[in-house]
Design an enzyme around this catalytic site. Structure first.
Site, short mmCIF file in Angstrom:
data_model
loop_
_atom_site.label_atom_id
_atom_site.label_comp_id
_atom_site.label_asym_id
_atom_site.label_seq_id
_atom_site.Cartn_x
_atom_site.Cartn_y
_atom_site.Cartn_z
N ASN A 20 0.85 -1.18 0.00
CA ASN A 20 0.00 0.00 0.00
C ASN A 20 0.89 1.23 0.00
O ASN A 20 1.97 1.19 0.57
CB ASN A 20 -0.86 0.04 1.27
N ASP A 30 -4.91 -5.36 2.32
CA ASP A 30 -6.11 -6.14 2.62
C ASP A 30 -5.96 -7.61 2.23
O ASP A 30 -6.61 -8.47 2.81
CB ASP A 30 -7.32 -5.54 1.89
N LYS A 39 12.23 -16.56 -8.39
CA LYS A 39 11.71 -15.45 -9.19
C LYS A 39 10.85 -15.97 -10.35
O LYS A 39 11.30 -16.84 -11.10
CB LYS A 39 12.89 -14.63 -9.72
N PRO A 49 -6.02 -10.57 8.20
CA PRO A 49 -6.86 -10.27 9.37
C PRO A 49 -7.01 -8.77 9.54
O PRO A 49 -6.08 -8.01 9.24
CB PRO A 49 -6.08 -10.87 10.55
N ASP A 50 -8.18 -8.32 10.01
CA ASP A 50 -8.37 -6.90 10.33
C ASP A 50 -7.85 -6.70 11.75
O ASP A 50 -8.52 -7.03 12.73
CB ASP A 50 -9.85 -6.52 10.21
N ILE A 51 -6.64 -6.18 11.84
CA ILE A 51 -5.95 -6.08 13.14
C ILE A 51 -6.74 -5.20 14.10
O ILE A 51 -6.98 -5.56 15.26
CB ILE A 51 -4.52 -5.51 12.93
N LYS A 97 -16.11 -1.49 12.66
CA LYS A 97 -15.01 -2.06 13.46
C LYS A 97 -15.27 -1.95 14.97
O LYS A 97 -14.43 -2.36 15.77
CB LYS A 97 -13.69 -1.35 13.11
O1 C5P Z 1 -10.59 -1.44 6.73
P1 C5P Z 1 -9.77 -0.25 6.37
O2 C5P Z 1 -8.41 -0.60 5.84
O3 C5P Z 1 -10.42 0.70 5.47
O4 C5P Z 1 -9.60 0.53 7.75
C1 C5P Z 1 -8.54 1.35 8.07
C2 C5P Z 1 -8.19 1.23 9.52
O5 C5P Z 1 -8.12 -0.13 9.93
C3 C5P Z 1 -6.80 1.78 9.82
O6 C5P Z 1 -6.80 2.22 11.16
C4 C5P Z 1 -5.92 0.55 9.64
O7 C5P Z 1 -4.69 0.67 10.34
C5 C5P Z 1 -6.79 -0.54 10.21
N1 C5P Z 1 -6.60 -1.87 9.59
C6 C5P Z 1 -6.08 -2.94 10.32
N2 C5P Z 1 -5.95 -4.16 9.73
C7 C5P Z 1 -6.32 -4.37 8.46
C8 C5P Z 1 -6.85 -3.30 7.70
C9 C5P Z 1 -6.98 -2.07 8.29
O8 C5P Z 1 -5.73 -2.73 11.49
N3 C5P Z 1 -6.17 -5.56 7.91
#
Ligand code: C5P
Length: 398
Positions: free
Chosen positions: A211, A280, A290, A308-310, A344
């Site tokens: 990203n 994501d 390679k 995972p969404d941390i 969230k």
């Molecule tokens: O879901 P999205 O990426 O749009 O949300 C952004 C927020 O969620 C930010 O605070 C980012 O650090 C956190 N985030 C996370 N883990 C992920 C994706 C986003 O902690 N896999």
């Protein structure tokens, strides 16, 4: 605004080779808006001339406790009154000993004893045997107990040709310590976990998916939280930025590594600020070698897995820290940021428009909570981070 705007600082020089760095420090303090009055011990004048410091500061340099330029002969009183801080750079072994015992036999030492509530900071600089000598260590401990801020010393190569602890901190580190000393300690005693930077997902040994993120905002928040007195752990994806002073940094590369590091360190944290631009999706089938372009122009087949969404996972923990998320959006900032906050289950999300902040020095943040939107002005990320930390400190439960 410059970090030291409106501040009057007394810069004290004592005897040591590191005096040459004080000239650079003086310039940097002026760049940040400070007015600097220089006071030198006799020994300091053997290493750098008062003329140099007078020319740089544009103000008289003081050495003599009985200076005839002060009509009542009380230079130690007239100089210290109205000063915002006294900064001793370099602080010699002898001067630390004097300070620890309250000796007052020249202008600078008398000034320090007479300073009242003015903060005193000192950057020790000496040979490593002198720094580790039990008497110096006793004096340093006494000074800390007396509320004096010691900046460093660092380890490294020394002017005498030996290597060890006692080398003076660099001017920019001293400047940051001085700036930090003026920040209100709004998060004293708090533990803060922060994620910053991008993550990088391996395709093969030479290719990644990532990203766009410089890490500047997360690093500025880590610095601001430390300045506010918090104990900060920074889990950082790959960036080119130096670790902020006094911050514990844990380097990670992928989202999976960031997730593991956060889960390892989240226990006992009061606050979690997720600034990282986490990828994501990760690659389920990274190649150990390679990948080669094929003649039939067929791109390789990549399998993606959702990372995972941390932030959401931390927010769902029992005994979770107070969670602050970030939302970089290209459009409909308010709607997207608030939707993300609800999705969230976090109390606060900080929004900004992605096209304005990528790689930029300045940012325009909007804080969203249950009460609505709280916009901050367009300003440098360092100042935006301080404003955000002040807002968080005012709203942090308990
Ligand atoms: O879901 P999205 O990426 O749009 O949300 C952004 C927020 O969620 C930010 O605070 C980012 O650090 C956190 N985030 C996370 N883990 C992920 C994706 C986003 O902690 N896999």
């Amino acid at each position: 605004m410059a970090d030291l705007a409106g501040k009057r600082i007394i810069l004290g020089l004592t005897g040591g080779v590191a005096c040459y760095k004080s000239a650079e420090l003086l310039r940097r303090m002026q760049d940040e808006g400070a007015t600097v009055d220089v006071v030198m011990t006799h020994a300091a004048t053997r290493f750098i001339t008062p003329v140099t410091l007078q020319a740089l500061s544009g103000r008289p340099v003081w050495q003599d406790a009985f200076d005839a330029r002060v009509s009542n002969s009380m230079a130690h009183i007239s100089l210290s009154r109205g000063a915002d801080a006294i900064l001793i750079v370099p602080a010699s072994t002898d001067f630390l000993a004097k300070l620890a015992h309250g000796l007052a036999d020249d202008l600078l030492s008398t000034l320090c004893v007479a300073r009242g509530a003015i903060p005193l900071l000192a950057a020790p600089a000496m040979n490593h045997e002198m720094w580790t000598h039990p008497a110096t260590q006793r004096n340093a401990a006494q000074l800390r107990a007396d509320g004096v801020t010691l900046i460093g010393p660092a380890e490294g190569f020394q002017a005498c040709g030996e290597t060890g602890s006692g080398r003076m901190m660099e001017p920019d580190q001293i400047l940051r310590a001085l700036t930090a000393s003026f920040q209100p300690k709004l998060l004293a005693g708090k533990r803060v976990l922060i994620t910053a930077g991008p993550t990088s997902e391996t395709i093969d040994p030479v290719r990644v998916i990532t990203n766009r993120s410089s890490g500047r905002m997360g690093y500025a928040i880590a610095r601001a939280a430390t300045e506010a007195g918090a104990e900060v752990t920074l889990v950082s994806g790959p960036t080119a930025l130096p670790c902020p002073d006094r911050v514990r940094r844990i380097d990670v590369i992928s989202a999976a590594e960031m997730h593991a590091a956060v889960m390892t360190h989240v226990t006992g944290q009061d606050l979690f600020i997720a600034v990282a631009a986490v990828a994501d999706w990760g690659i389920a089938n990274p190649s150990p070698i390679k990948l080669k372009k094929s003649d039939d122009a067929q791109p390789p087949h990549l399998d993606f897995v959702q990372n995972p969404d941390i932030l959401a996972e931390v927010a769902a923990l029992s005994g979770a820290p107070w969670c602050v998320g970030f939302a970089a959006e290209t459009d409909h900032l308010h709607e997207h940021a608030q939707a993300k906050r609800h999705h969230k289950h976090i109390p606060v999300i900080v929004g900004n428009l992605a096209q304005h902040v990528m790689d930029a020095e300045d940012t325009e943040l909007v804080i969203f909570d249950d009460a609505g939107a709280h916009p901050l002005p367009l300003q440098p990320k360092t100042q935006a981070a301080r404003d955000l930390i002040a807002w968080i400190a005012a709203h942090l439960p308990g």
